[in-house]
Design an enzyme around this catalytic site. Structure first.
Site, PDB file in Angstrom:
ATOM      1  N   SER A  74     -35.332  -5.077  41.859  1.00 12.53           N
ATOM      2  CA  SER A  74     -36.294  -4.011  42.085  1.00 12.53           C
ATOM      3  C   SER A  74     -35.640  -2.797  42.753  1.00 12.53           C
ATOM      4  CB  SER A  74     -37.453  -4.580  42.913  1.00 12.53           C
ATOM      5  OG  SER A  74     -38.601  -3.840  42.671  1.00 12.53           O
ATOM      6  N   HIS A 112     -42.770  -9.642  38.067  1.00 15.09           N
ATOM      7  CA  HIS A 112     -41.729  -8.899  38.770  1.00 15.09           C
ATOM      8  C   HIS A 112     -41.168  -9.764  39.900  1.00 15.09           C
ATOM      9  CE1 HIS A 112     -39.896  -5.203  40.267  1.00 15.09           C
ATOM     10  NE2 HIS A 112     -40.373  -5.449  41.462  1.00 15.09           N
TER      11      HIS A 112
HETATM   12  C1  GTR Z   1     -42.473  -0.689  43.881  1.00 20.88           C
HETATM   13  C2  GTR Z   1     -41.758   0.503  43.357  1.00 20.88           C
HETATM   14  C3  GTR Z   1     -40.729   0.083  42.365  1.00 20.88           C
HETATM   15  C4  GTR Z   1     -39.907  -1.105  42.810  1.00 20.88           C
HETATM   16  C5  GTR Z   1     -40.665  -2.068  43.696  1.00 20.88           C
HETATM   17  C6  GTR Z   1     -39.830  -2.980  44.579  1.00 20.88           C
HETATM   18  O1  GTR Z   1     -43.498  -0.372  44.749  1.00 20.88           O
HETATM   19  O2  GTR Z   1     -42.698   1.348  42.779  1.00 20.88           O
HETATM   20  O3  GTR Z   1     -39.921   1.181  42.022  1.00 20.88           O
HETATM   21  O4  GTR Z   1     -38.737  -0.716  43.413  1.00 20.88           O
HETATM   22  O5  GTR Z   1     -41.514  -1.450  44.567  1.00 20.88           O
HETATM   23  O6  GTR Z   1     -38.768  -2.627  45.055  1.00 20.88           O
HETATM   24  O7  GTR Z   1     -40.303  -4.072  44.858  1.00 20.88           O
END
Ligand code: GTR
Length: 434
Positions: free
Chosen positions: A273, A414
């Protein structure tokens, strides 16, 4: 019957309602596009064409002429410029246990003092080495979100005392971790699996380098290394938090180079992420990283900005104003004006192997955009006689593809799962000739 003042009030209410709906900045009103047919038409900058219009046609001129140009564009417009290795940096082995994890591993903890002073800025690295492997061993290196103690339930890992995001479920109270957060992120690290395959695992809490909130830099290396400290006003092309975290990964590699148990020439830098964006930026800048792995890195990571699918440049800059450099904000709602796109970030890693992974339910990160970045980095790999990705189309779920550029989209959300690690281990085995 409505009076004219009623009408005025109604009109005012309606216009503020419309304003609230149309406003795309500031969070709530942002409506991500998840419709492929609504992706704007775009032309990607050609990785091989120099600013003067000439095209590079061989690896040597990529390396000598185009690579520095592209790197400079990412520094100026996206992540900002970072300093090098501090002259006075020192390392200290603070603990070493040879029978960790039931005897399969040696556990080391190392403090990296960025200015050489023990009361100055530092980061703490946790390293597990496989006991049954011949030294020096190759390694995976990555930053973690919850403190080193969160990556495994091993009671011997020092509990982080750094600032953490406050969430009781994550075992954090008043921004400090408690014992309840030990092992909270274990599923994301697969420590035993990595060790059994003969790799070391090295990790650092990203908040040691910079706490992740807009003003967090005042407590991190960006202030500590600046003559004006917390009063620094950063130029629009100076480093943001991602730049700082990536810099920390390079400093970690400086340590691995100094530790005879580790083969610093076979280090895979990995991140998930926002830390996947960070791993890519570290791998792009620092050619000592042998492999770079981006897990669900999305916008500002592997995903093409011009597709504006899911999270966009504007949305990310508003939600996380500290991540990128000041200049990146010029491209809010103006992705087409960016002098680069993220396929060129992957191209900067050539000819070194890079793996891009997506998750099917992670539409916010734009899996197709992540695949296309990997695909469009290929021309640079070809200059080196490498195949790159080697496929034309995005593969079905759970069917990894690729050669020097690896790619998969797995089922699920995710996250970093065991499935992802299995692919990374295979990829590393293949490229490290194991
Ligand atoms: C979210 C963000 C993403 C991603 C994610 C993370 O809120 O919008 O770009 O990086 O966090 O790091 O878990």
């Amino acid at each position: 019957m409505h009076t004219s003042s009623d009408c005025l009030l109604l009109g005012l209410l309606m216009s503020s309602f419309l304003l609230a709906v149309c406003r795309t900045s500031g969070g709530e009103a942002f409506k991500p596009n998840y419709d492929e047919s609504k992706v704007p038409p775009y032309t990607l900058p050609d990785p091989l064409t120099l600013a003067n219009g000439e095209k590079v046609t061989d690896a040597r001129s990529w390396q000598a002429r185009r690579r520095p140009e592209v790197l400079g564009l990412f520094q100026t417009h996206v992540y900002g410029r970072s300093p090098g290795r501090p002259m006075d940096m020192t390392f200290e082995l603070t603990s070493q246990i040879r029978d960790a994890l039931g005897g399969i591993a040696t556990r080391k903890e190392v403090s990296v003092y960025f200015t050489g002073r023990k009361d100055g800025p530092k980061m703490d690295m946790l390293i597990y080495l496989p006991n049954n492997a011949k030294k020096p061993v190759p390694a995976f290196l990555g930053l973690n979100f919850g403190g080193n103690h969160a990556i495994h339930s091993d009671p011997g890992i020092t509990l982080s005392r750094q600032w953490m995001r406050d969430s009781k479920e994550a075992g954090v109270v008043n921004n400090r971790a408690t014992e309840a957060s030990r092992g909270k992120e274990a599923s994301r690290w697969q420590v035993e699996k990595v060790l059994q395959r003969g790799y070391a695992l090295a990790t650092i809490y990203y908040g040691d380098i910079e706490p992740d909130f807009a003003e967090g830099w005042k407590m991190g290396v960006r202030a500590a290394l600046s003559p004006k400290g917390a009063d620094t006003a950063f130029a629009p092309d100076e480093w943001g938090a991602i730049g700082a975290w990536a810099w920390g990964l390079s400093r970690a590699l400086d340590y691995l180079e100094a530790d005879a148990d580790l083969d610093a020439k076979r280090v895979a830098v990995i991140g998930h992420s926002r830390l996947g964006k960070t791993a890519l930026w570290a791998g792009a800048q620092d050619e000592r990283f042998a492999i770079t792995i981006s897990n669900d890195s999305g916008c500002g990571g592997a995903a093409l900005s011009r597709r504006a699918f899911g999270e966009t440049v504007e949305r990310i800059n508003n939600a996380f104003p500290h991540w990128f450099c000041g200049n990146f904000k010029r491209y809010n709602l103006k992705e087409a004006d960016l002098p680069v796109d993220q396929h060129q970030l992957i191209a900067l890693i050539a000819p070194r192997p890079v793996y891009v992974a997506s998750a099917e339910e992670d539409r916010w990160a734009d899996p197709r955009g992540e695949f296309l970045s990997a695909k469009h980095a290929e021309p640079v790999y070809r200059l080196f006689g490498e195949k790159g990705l080697g496929v034309e189309d995005m593969p079905p779920v759970n069917q990894p593809v690729g050669d020097t550029i690896g790619y998969h989209i797995r089922t699920g959300n995710h996250d970093v799962k065991e499935y992802d690690w299995e692919q990374y281990l295979k990829f590393a085995d293949r490229h490290f000739g194991r």
